[in-house]
Design a protein around this motif. Structure first.
Motif, PDB file in Angstrom:
ATOM      1  N   SER A  79     -17.803   9.075  13.330  1.00  0.00           N
ATOM      2  CA  SER A  79     -17.464   9.788  12.088  1.00  0.00           C
ATOM      3  C   SER A  79     -16.075   9.391  11.603  1.00  0.00           C
ATOM      4  O   SER A  79     -15.856   9.177  10.417  1.00  0.00           O
ATOM      5  N   ILE A  80     -15.134   9.276  12.550  1.00  0.00           N
ATOM      6  CA  ILE A  80     -13.763   8.866  12.203  1.00  0.00           C
ATOM      7  C   ILE A  80     -13.783   7.462  11.611  1.00  0.00           C
ATOM      8  O   ILE A  80     -13.137   7.189  10.600  1.00  0.00           O
ATOM      9  N   ARG A  81     -14.537   6.559  12.231  1.00  0.00           N
ATOM     10  CA  ARG A  81     -14.598   5.174  11.736  1.00  0.00           C
ATOM     11  C   ARG A  81     -15.227   5.114  10.342  1.00  0.00           C
ATOM     12  O   ARG A  81     -14.787   4.353   9.492  1.00  0.00           O
ATOM     13  N   LEU A  82     -16.275   5.921  10.140  1.00  0.00           N
ATOM     14  CA  LEU A  82     -16.934   5.963   8.833  1.00  0.00           C
ATOM     15  C   LEU A  82     -15.971   6.486   7.765  1.00  0.00           C
ATOM     16  O   LEU A  82     -15.910   5.951   6.654  1.00  0.00           O
ATOM     17  N   LYS A  83     -15.191   7.503   8.117  1.00  0.00           N
ATOM     18  CA  LYS A  83     -14.205   8.056   7.187  1.00  0.00           C
ATOM     19  C   LYS A  83     -13.158   6.991   6.826  1.00  0.00           C
ATOM     20  O   LYS A  83     -12.769   6.861   5.664  1.00  0.00           O
ATOM     21  N   GLU A  84     -12.720   6.216   7.820  1.00  0.00           N
ATOM     22  CA  GLU A  84     -11.745   5.145   7.572  1.00  0.00           C
ATOM     23  C   GLU A  84     -12.321   4.095   6.623  1.00  0.00           C
ATOM     24  O   GLU A  84     -11.626   3.621   5.721  1.00  0.00           O
ATOM     25  N   LEU A  85     -13.598   3.741   6.816  1.00  0.00           N
ATOM     26  CA  LEU A  85     -14.250   2.758   5.937  1.00  0.00           C
ATOM     27  C   LEU A  85     -14.286   3.254   4.500  1.00  0.00           C
ATOM     28  O   LEU A  85     -13.997   2.505   3.565  1.00  0.00           O
ATOM     29  N   VAL A  86     -14.644   4.525   4.317  1.00  0.00           N
ATOM     30  CA  VAL A  86     -14.715   5.116   2.974  1.00  0.00           C
ATOM     31  C   VAL A  86     -13.319   5.126   2.337  1.00  0.00           C
ATOM     32  O   VAL A  86     -13.153   4.765   1.173  1.00  0.00           O
ATOM     33  N   ASN A  87     -12.298   5.516   3.114  1.00  0.00           N
ATOM     34  CA  ASN A  87     -10.923   5.537   2.600  1.00  0.00           C
ATOM     35  C   ASN A  87     -10.456   4.142   2.198  1.00  0.00           C
ATOM     36  O   ASN A  87      -9.832   3.961   1.161  1.00  0.00           O
ATOM     37  N   ASN A  88     -10.780   3.146   3.036  1.00  0.00           N
ATOM     38  CA  ASN A  88     -10.412   1.763   2.720  1.00  0.00           C
ATOM     39  C   ASN A  88     -11.119   1.286   1.453  1.00  0.00           C
ATOM     40  O   ASN A  88     -10.535   0.583   0.629  1.00  0.00           O
ATOM     41  N   PHE A  89     -12.382   1.696   1.302  1.00  0.00           N
ATOM     42  CA  PHE A  89     -13.168   1.332   0.126  1.00  0.00           C
ATOM     43  C   PHE A  89     -12.558   1.940  -1.138  1.00  0.00           C
ATOM     44  O   PHE A  89     -12.435   1.277  -2.167  1.00  0.00           O
ATOM     45  N   LEU A  90     -12.129   3.203  -1.055  1.00  0.00           N
ATOM     46  CA  LEU A  90     -11.493   3.877  -2.192  1.00  0.00           C
ATOM     47  C   LEU A  90     -10.181   3.187  -2.564  1.00  0.00           C
ATOM     48  O   LEU A  90      -9.891   2.983  -3.741  1.00  0.00           O
ATOM     49  N   ASP A  91      -9.408   2.821  -1.543  1.00  0.00           N
ATOM     50  CA  ASP A  91      -8.143   2.122  -1.796  1.00  0.00           C
ATOM     51  C   ASP A  91      -8.378   0.759  -2.426  1.00  0.00           C
ATOM     52  O   ASP A  91      -7.636   0.333  -3.305  1.00  0.00           O
ATOM     53  N   TYR A  92      -9.417   0.073  -1.963  1.00  0.00           N
ATOM     54  CA  TYR A  92      -9.769  -1.247  -2.511  1.00  0.00           C
ATOM     55  C   TYR A  92     -10.101  -1.115  -4.002  1.00  0.00           C
ATOM     56  O   TYR A  92      -9.669  -1.922  -4.821  1.00  0.00           O
ATOM     57  N   ASN A  93     -10.859  -0.074  -4.348  1.00  0.00           N
ATOM     58  CA  ASN A  93     -11.201   0.180  -5.754  1.00  0.00           C
ATOM     59  C   ASN A  93      -9.961   0.454  -6.589  1.00  0.00           C
ATOM     60  O   ASN A  93      -9.816  -0.047  -7.701  1.00  0.00           O
ATOM     61  N   LYS A  94      -9.047   1.279  -6.047  1.00  0.00           N
ATOM     62  CA  LYS A  94      -7.799   1.605  -6.761  1.00  0.00           C
ATOM     63  C   LYS A  94      -6.976   0.341  -6.986  1.00  0.00           C
ATOM     64  O   LYS A  94      -6.419   0.139  -8.054  1.00  0.00           O
ATOM     65  N   LEU A  95      -6.906  -0.490  -5.952  1.00  0.00           N
ATOM     66  CA  LEU A  95      -6.124  -1.729  -6.017  1.00  0.00           C
ATOM     67  C   LEU A  95      -6.682  -2.654  -7.092  1.00  0.00           C
ATOM     68  O   LEU A  95      -5.945  -3.195  -7.908  1.00  0.00           O
ATOM     69  N   ASN A  96      -8.019  -2.812  -7.107  1.00  0.00           N
ATOM     70  CA  ASN A  96      -8.684  -3.667  -8.098  1.00  0.00           C
ATOM     71  C   ASN A  96      -8.522  -3.145  -9.514  1.00  0.00           C
ATOM     72  O   ASN A  96      -8.440  -3.920 -10.461  1.00  0.00           O
ATOM     73  N   ALA A  97      -8.501  -1.827  -9.649  1.00  0.00           N
ATOM     74  CA  ALA A  97      -8.383  -1.222 -10.981  1.00  0.00           C
ATOM     75  C   ALA A  97      -6.925  -1.148 -11.436  1.00  0.00           C
ATOM     76  O   ALA A  97      -6.643  -0.691 -12.546  1.00  0.00           O
ATOM     77  N   GLY A  98      -6.005  -1.579 -10.567  1.00  0.00           N
ATOM     78  CA  GLY A  98      -4.579  -1.523 -10.901  1.00  0.00           C
ATOM     79  C   GLY A  98      -4.049  -0.111 -10.944  1.00  0.00           C
ATOM     80  O   GLY A  98      -3.067   0.186 -11.620  1.00  0.00           O
ATOM     81  N   LYS A  99      -4.710   0.795 -10.202  1.00  0.00           N
ATOM     82  CA  LYS A  99      -4.303   2.204 -10.206  1.00  0.00           C
ATOM     83  C   LYS A  99      -3.591   2.608  -8.924  1.00  0.00           C
ATOM     84  O   LYS A  99      -3.319   3.781  -8.710  1.00  0.00           O
ATOM     85  N   MET A 100      -3.302   1.627  -8.071  1.00  0.00           N
ATOM     86  CA  MET A 100      -2.613   1.914  -6.827  1.00  0.00           C
ATOM     87  C   MET A 100      -1.112   2.005  -7.104  1.00  0.00           C
ATOM     88  O   MET A 100      -0.488   1.021  -7.476  1.00  0.00           O
ATOM     89  N   GLU A 101      -0.586   3.207  -7.001  1.00  0.00           N
ATOM     90  CA  GLU A 101       0.838   3.406  -7.273  1.00  0.00           C
ATOM     91  C   GLU A 101       1.572   3.708  -5.976  1.00  0.00           C
ATOM     92  O   GLU A 101       1.121   4.519  -5.175  1.00  0.00           O
ATOM     93  N   LEU A 102       2.698   3.043  -5.782  1.00  0.00           N
ATOM     94  CA  LEU A 102       3.528   3.304  -4.614  1.00  0.00           C
ATOM     95  C   LEU A 102       4.582   4.341  -4.956  1.00  0.00           C
ATOM     96  O   LEU A 102       5.259   4.224  -5.975  1.00  0.00           O
ATOM     97  N   VAL A 103       4.676   5.366  -4.120  1.00  0.00           N
ATOM     98  CA  VAL A 103       5.706   6.392  -4.303  1.00  0.00           C
ATOM     99  C   VAL A 103       6.614   6.295  -3.077  1.00  0.00           C
ATOM    100  O   VAL A 103       6.302   6.806  -2.012  1.00  0.00           O
ATOM    101  N   LYS A 104       7.736   5.584  -3.247  1.00  0.00           N
ATOM    102  CA  LYS A 104       8.629   5.337  -2.112  1.00  0.00           C
ATOM    103  C   LYS A 104       9.603   6.495  -1.900  1.00  0.00           C
ATOM    104  O   LYS A 104      10.062   7.104  -2.863  1.00  0.00           O
ATOM    105  N   GLU A 105       9.866   6.757  -0.623  1.00  0.00           N
ATOM    106  CA  GLU A 105      10.826   7.791  -0.243  1.00  0.00           C
ATOM    107  C   GLU A 105      11.372   7.467   1.140  1.00  0.00           C
ATOM    108  O   GLU A 105      10.815   6.637   1.861  1.00  0.00           O
TER     109      GLU A 105
END
Length: 195
Positions: A79-105
């Motif tokens: 279940s943990i591995r599946l959750k990681e895959l889904v999270n990585n997939f969501l991040d990949y989509n954000k990155l491709n759509a140019g919606k990945m924003e870095l908030v540095k602190e």
């Protein structure tokens, strides 16, 4: 007076057709990305619920049959591995759509490593792996907390996944001027030098 003119009507018509097709493709791509994002979010909800239920069982594992606990540990790990895959997939989509924003602190490296270790305790327990956070407190890094957590978590997850039974993981930091180098080592088979 002489003048030379070229008829570009055909060229303009082709340009307009290409622009229209390009717009249609972009629109289709945006709809597809939105669809995948919705599906990913929908998948993540039941996975999170499953992980929650399994964690509750594992917390009270003394009241459950030992053979059943082995199977529950496997459900939890997958279940943990599946959750990681889904999270990585969501991040990949954000990155491709140019919606990945870095908030540095400024964040303390020890604290974020400790958080990753704590969140992976159940997986380490399954394989009997011990993890030591040898970082000193007071090392601050200027990063996006969510992204650096994900990077460290991916490394620690792999250190658990490819480690031997009853193995070890160590997290250390080396300071080189104003650069912090995070080192995570494990007692797994490792990667061949040629790879």
């Amino acid at each position: 007076v002489y003048g030379i003119m070229n008829d570009i009507t055909e060229y303009k018509e082709k340009e307009e057709i290409l622009e229209k097709k390009n717009y249609e493709l972009e629109e289709r791509h945006a709809k597809k990305e939105m669809g995948m994002s919705i599906v990913s979010h929908e998948i993540r909800t039941p996975i999170t619920a499953i992980i929650g239920f399994v964690e509750n069982i594992l917390i009270n594992k003394d009241a459950v049959d030992p053979d059943l606990i082995k199977m529950i540990y496997k459900i939890y790990g997958n279940s943990i591995r599946l959750k990681e895959l889904v999270n990585n997939f969501l991040d990949y989509n954000k990155l491709n759509a140019g919606k990945m924003e870095l908030v540095k602190e400024n964040i303390e490296l020890y604290t974020i490593v400790e958080e990753v270790i704590t969140n992976n305790e159940m997986l380490m327990e399954i394989k009997g792996i011990k993890c030591e956070n040898l970082l000193k407190t007071g090392i601050y890094v200027y990063v996006d907390a969510t992204m650096i957590y994900q990077v460290i978590n991916n490394i620690v997850s792999n250190a658990i996944k490819y480690n031997k039974e009853n193995g070890e993981i160590k997290a250390e930091a080396e300071i080189n001027g104003n650069i912090a180098i995070l080192k995570i080592s494990d007692t797994g088979a490792g990667i061949k030098p040629e790879n």
